[in-house]
Write an enzyme that holds these catalytic residues in place. Structure first.
Site, PDB file in Angstrom:
ATOM      1  N   GLY A   1     -35.154  16.010  54.390  1.00 18.19           N
ATOM      2  CA  GLY A   1     -34.442  16.770  55.414  1.00 18.19           C
ATOM      3  C   GLY A   1     -34.211  15.915  56.647  1.00 18.19           C
ATOM      4  O   GLY A   1     -34.836  14.859  56.809  1.00 18.19           O
TER       5      GLY A   1
ATOM      6  N   TYR B   1     -39.127  13.930  53.823  1.00 19.09           N
ATOM      7  CA  TYR B   1     -39.640  14.927  54.766  1.00 19.09           C
ATOM      8  C   TYR B   1     -40.698  15.815  54.108  1.00 19.09           C
ATOM      9  O   TYR B   1     -41.692  16.188  54.741  1.00 19.09           O
ATOM     10  CB  TYR B   1     -38.484  15.782  55.294  1.00 19.09           C
ATOM     11  CG  TYR B   1     -38.898  16.828  56.313  1.00 19.09           C
ATOM     12  CD1 TYR B   1     -38.967  16.508  57.660  1.00 19.09           C
ATOM     13  CD2 TYR B   1     -39.215  18.123  55.920  1.00 19.09           C
ATOM     14  CE1 TYR B   1     -39.348  17.465  58.605  1.00 19.09           C
ATOM     15  CE2 TYR B   1     -39.597  19.082  56.844  1.00 19.09           C
ATOM     16  CZ  TYR B   1     -39.663  18.749  58.186  1.00 19.09           C
ATOM     17  OH  TYR B   1     -40.048  19.689  59.117  1.00 19.09           O
TER      18      TYR B   1
ATOM     19  N   HIS C   1     -36.184   8.318  48.000  1.00 17.85           N
ATOM     20  CA  HIS C   1     -35.417   9.392  47.354  1.00 17.85           C
ATOM     21  C   HIS C   1     -35.194   9.067  45.876  1.00 17.85           C
ATOM     22  O   HIS C   1     -34.239   8.356  45.522  1.00 17.85           O
ATOM     23  CB  HIS C   1     -34.077   9.595  48.063  1.00 17.85           C
ATOM     24  CG  HIS C   1     -34.213  10.220  49.410  1.00 17.85           C
ATOM     25  ND1 HIS C   1     -34.183  11.581  49.616  1.00 17.85           N
ATOM     26  CD2 HIS C   1     -34.431   9.665  50.634  1.00 17.85           C
ATOM     27  CE1 HIS C   1     -34.360  11.840  50.895  1.00 17.85           C
ATOM     28  NE2 HIS C   1     -34.519  10.690  51.532  1.00 17.85           N
TER      29      HIS C   1
ATOM     30  N   GLU D   1     -34.084  11.040  43.669  1.00 16.51           N
ATOM     31  CA  GLU D   1     -33.003  11.847  43.110  1.00 16.51           C
ATOM     32  C   GLU D   1     -31.660  11.127  43.105  1.00 16.51           C
ATOM     33  O   GLU D   1     -30.740  11.526  42.380  1.00 16.51           O
ATOM     34  CB  GLU D   1     -32.874  13.177  43.855  1.00 16.51           C
ATOM     35  CG  GLU D   1     -32.363  13.101  45.291  1.00 16.51           C
ATOM     36  CD  GLU D   1     -33.454  12.904  46.327  1.00 16.51           C
ATOM     37  OE1 GLU D   1     -33.236  13.257  47.497  1.00 16.51           O
ATOM     38  OE2 GLU D   1     -34.536  12.386  45.964  1.00 16.51           O
TER      39      GLU D   1
ATOM     40  N   GLY E   1      -6.763  28.119  38.208  1.00 18.29           N
ATOM     41  CA  GLY E   1      -6.310  27.313  37.082  1.00 18.29           C
ATOM     42  C   GLY E   1      -7.108  26.037  36.934  1.00 18.29           C
ATOM     43  O   GLY E   1      -6.962  25.332  35.927  1.00 18.29           O
ATOM     44  N   GLY E   2      -7.964  25.729  37.910  1.00 19.34           N
ATOM     45  CA  GLY E   2      -8.823  24.568  37.805  1.00 19.34           C
ATOM     46  C   GLY E   2     -10.038  24.871  36.940  1.00 19.34           C
ATOM     47  O   GLY E   2     -10.261  26.007  36.510  1.00 19.34           O
ATOM     48  N   VAL E   3     -10.859  23.848  36.711  1.00 17.38           N
ATOM     49  CA  VAL E   3     -11.995  24.006  35.804  1.00 17.38           C
ATOM     50  C   VAL E   3     -13.008  25.018  36.337  1.00 17.38           C
ATOM     51  O   VAL E   3     -13.557  25.820  35.576  1.00 17.38           O
ATOM     52  CB  VAL E   3     -12.679  22.643  35.529  1.00 17.38           C
ATOM     53  CG1 VAL E   3     -13.189  21.990  36.797  1.00 17.38           C
ATOM     54  CG2 VAL E   3     -13.813  22.802  34.531  1.00 17.38           C
ATOM     55  N   ASP E   4     -13.248  25.046  37.649  1.00 16.50           N
ATOM     56  CA  ASP E   4     -14.290  25.911  38.203  1.00 16.50           C
ATOM     57  C   ASP E   4     -13.970  27.384  37.993  1.00 16.50           C
ATOM     58  O   ASP E   4     -14.767  28.136  37.422  1.00 16.50           O
ATOM     59  CB  ASP E   4     -14.487  25.627  39.697  1.00 16.50           C
ATOM     60  CG  ASP E   4     -14.780  24.168  39.972  1.00 16.50           C
ATOM     61  OD1 ASP E   4     -15.316  23.494  39.067  1.00 16.50           O
ATOM     62  OD2 ASP E   4     -14.457  23.691  41.071  1.00 16.50           O
TER      63      ASP E   4
ATOM     64  N   LYS F   1     -20.272  19.635  39.320  1.00 15.09           N
ATOM     65  CA  LYS F   1     -19.068  19.641  38.497  1.00 15.09           C
ATOM     66  C   LYS F   1     -19.357  19.302  37.035  1.00 15.09           C
ATOM     67  O   LYS F   1     -18.844  19.954  36.126  1.00 15.09           O
ATOM     68  CB  LYS F   1     -18.043  18.662  39.075  1.00 15.09           C
ATOM     69  CG  LYS F   1     -16.735  18.565  38.299  1.00 15.09           C
ATOM     70  CD  LYS F   1     -15.912  19.832  38.422  1.00 15.09           C
ATOM     71  CE  LYS F   1     -15.316  19.956  39.808  1.00 15.09           C
ATOM     72  NZ  LYS F   1     -14.384  21.099  39.902  1.00 15.09           N
TER      73      LYS F   1
END
Length: 528
Positions: free
Chosen positions: A63, A91, A184, A186, A239-242, A384
């Site tokens: 953080g 953090y 980090h 990740e 119309g998009g993937v999401d 995504k």
């Protein structure tokens, strides 16, 4: 606080306390990739609430705050007394050490970027967290504070860097199953970060690793079905993937109780409306309502050049259009959207309340209560690439699953400056040529997002032995896994040359094409 669906708690779960890091969700991502379900929760969650989730382990994110600042985010100290393994990152490590009595101060040497980690090897044995990790390995640092004295916290160092003696620590108090890292793991800049997470999950937490995206699809569909009951849901479809994956998930959950609304805002790509109508009426056989509000949207944008104002006006009109559409759909109490986690973070809506607002997204936090809908955002915790995997599980065609993202405000943020019909036509034609050549070169699936931007400048050129003074188009192509970070795509020069030649020859009003070689960060993927 993020609400973890009850059905997910039937699986192994490792919650992540979000202290405001821009990469907090990447932690969840790494855990899920390892086969264990993970979800962000607010740092205000109590020990009893965490215990009720029956977690296999707990992770504390990084953080932007300092534990020495007044009002810095903290956590319930009783969490450390649950007997559940805890991994603190940056953090999260500093906060835990601080709560247990260690001294945390401003570092004499701040560390930002790559650093070389030296893992302690006492008697030929390293800590379980670093099992199968090289004794000297690269990590990614981003901190201004560091721990000065560990003794009061009953911690021991297990790794260091040249400027940070306590780059990783572990509690030697049997009451506290705590391990912490100052770096980090990740982010991809820590090459062995994935190994660290797997070691924590399987060596320390003893997870079985049974969670899969197919389980998420089944459980999220069941949750939606229970939530909706016999009522109806409107899905804002782009119309998009999401939004397409949201529609497919909702259709799986509630069938013909779903109505999709597609808004033609006048800011679409070439033939976008026809593609959406064909796909969702024919392939999904979903009740699709098309609303042509292009005049209203373009009217709202007349004379506006500020990108944040553009997004706000588009968002406001989007809400008004949906209010009108809802009046024609009986029993519609829910609105579903394809909001992803990068949208949430960039809009400053992280769980800790400490995330920076990088840009506005019209489908994040912008729906007022008077709209009258309850919001359903089943992709809100996903990246995504996870959405693409979910789409494949749901049977969404590859042509949609692998479609490049398109921003909610559409071409309004790809025409820099004031919006006009002429400018929209230019960017549509340039974008179509760009995509045609990228597909022809076999680069579409190798790139994550490719698009054209019309710049608010003109340049001198020569055409047919005459002077021109016309517009400039910028090409943008990026490669990324999660859209939180991205690198510019190394498109072959011969492909770029064909694209440039075609745009200048075929798109009237353009005499110069440039290529954007900026990465994210410091740039964003979209220009506005």
């Amino acid at each position: 606080m993020s609400q973890t669906p009850a059905s997910h708690i039937d699986h192994e779960v490792v919650p992540v306390l979000d202290f405001g890091s821009q990469t907090a969700q990447l932690i969840c991502r790494r855990v899920r990739d390892a086969g264990v379900f993970s979800v962000l929760v607010a740092p205000s969650i109590t020990a009893d609430e965490l215990k009720a989730m029956n977690p296999k382990g707990i992770i504390l994110s990084g953080g932007p705050s300092s534990v020495t600042d007044a009002g810095a985010p903290t956590m319930d100290p009783a969490i450390l007394e649950l007997g559940i393994p805890v991994l603190g990152i940056c953090y999260g490590m500093q906060l835990t050490c601080h709560l247990l009595g260690a001294s945390v101060t401003k570092a004499p040497h701040r560390e930002y970027g790559r650093a070389q980690l030296h893992i302690k090897n006492e008697g030929g044995k390293v800590d379980d967290l670093f099992d199968a990790v090289p004794l000297s390995t690269q990590v990614w640092m981003s901190h201004g504070d560091q721990i000065e004295d560990l003794r009061a916290a009953h911690m021991v160092p297990i790794a260091s860097t040249d400027t940070c003696p306590y780059a990783a620590v572990r509690s030697n108090d049997p009451k506290h199953k705590f391990v912490g890292v100052q770096f980090h793991p990740e982010v991809t800049h820590t090459p062995h970060g994935v190994d660290l997470f797997r070691n924590f999950l399987y060596e320390t937490c003893h997870c079985a690793g049974t969670w899969k995206m197919s389980a998420y699809a089944e459980e999220e569909a069941a949750r939606i079905k229970e939530l909706v009951g016999d009522r109806r849901v409107i899905c804002g479809l782009s119309g998009g993937v999401d939004s397409s994956v949201v529609a497919a998930l909702l259709h799986k959950a509630i069938g013909d109780q779903l109505t999709c609304v597609f808004v033609d805002n006048g800011l679409l790509r070439k033939k976008e409306r026809e593609l959406v109508e064909h796909t969702f009426k024919d392939h999904f056989q979903i009740d699709l309502r098309v609303v042509d509000a292009s005049k209203e949207f373009l009217g709202d944008l007349e004379g506006i050049d500020d990108p944040q104002v553009k997004r706000k006006r588009i968002g406001h009109r989007f809400i008004e259009v949906f209010k009108e559409a809802a009046e024609t759909i009986e029993g519609a109490d829910f609105l579903a959207q394809g909001t992803l986690y990068p949208d949430v973070i960039e809009s400053g809506h992280g769980h800790s309340g400490n995330s920076a607002n990088i840009k506005l997204h019209h489908n994040v936090g912008g729906l007022p209560e008077e709209l009258g809908f309850e919001l359903i955002e089943p992709l809100r915790e996903l990246f995504k690439d996870e959405v693409r995997r979910l789409g494949s599980v749901l049977g969404v065609p590859d042509s949609i699953v692998w479609r490049h993202p398109f921003p909610g405000p559409g071409l309004a943020v790809r025409v820099l400056g004031e919006i006009t019909e002429e400018k929209l036509d230019i960017v549509r034609e340039a974008d179509e040529i760009l995509l045609e050549e990228i597909v022809a070169a076999g680069l579409y699936r190798k790139t994550s997002q490719v698009f054209a931007v019309l710049l608010p400048v003109q340049s001198v050129g020569v055409m047919g032995d005459g002077r021109t003074y016309e517009r400039v188009v910028a090409l943008r192509a990026v490669e990324t896994q999660d859209f939180m970070t991205a690198d510019w795509a190394r498109i072959p020069f011969d492909v770029l040359a064909r694209i440039s030649t075609r745009i200048i020859n075929e798109v009237r009003g353009v005499n110069r094409v440039v290529y954007d070689i900026s990465s994210k960060p410091p740039a964003t993927i979209e220009w506005e």
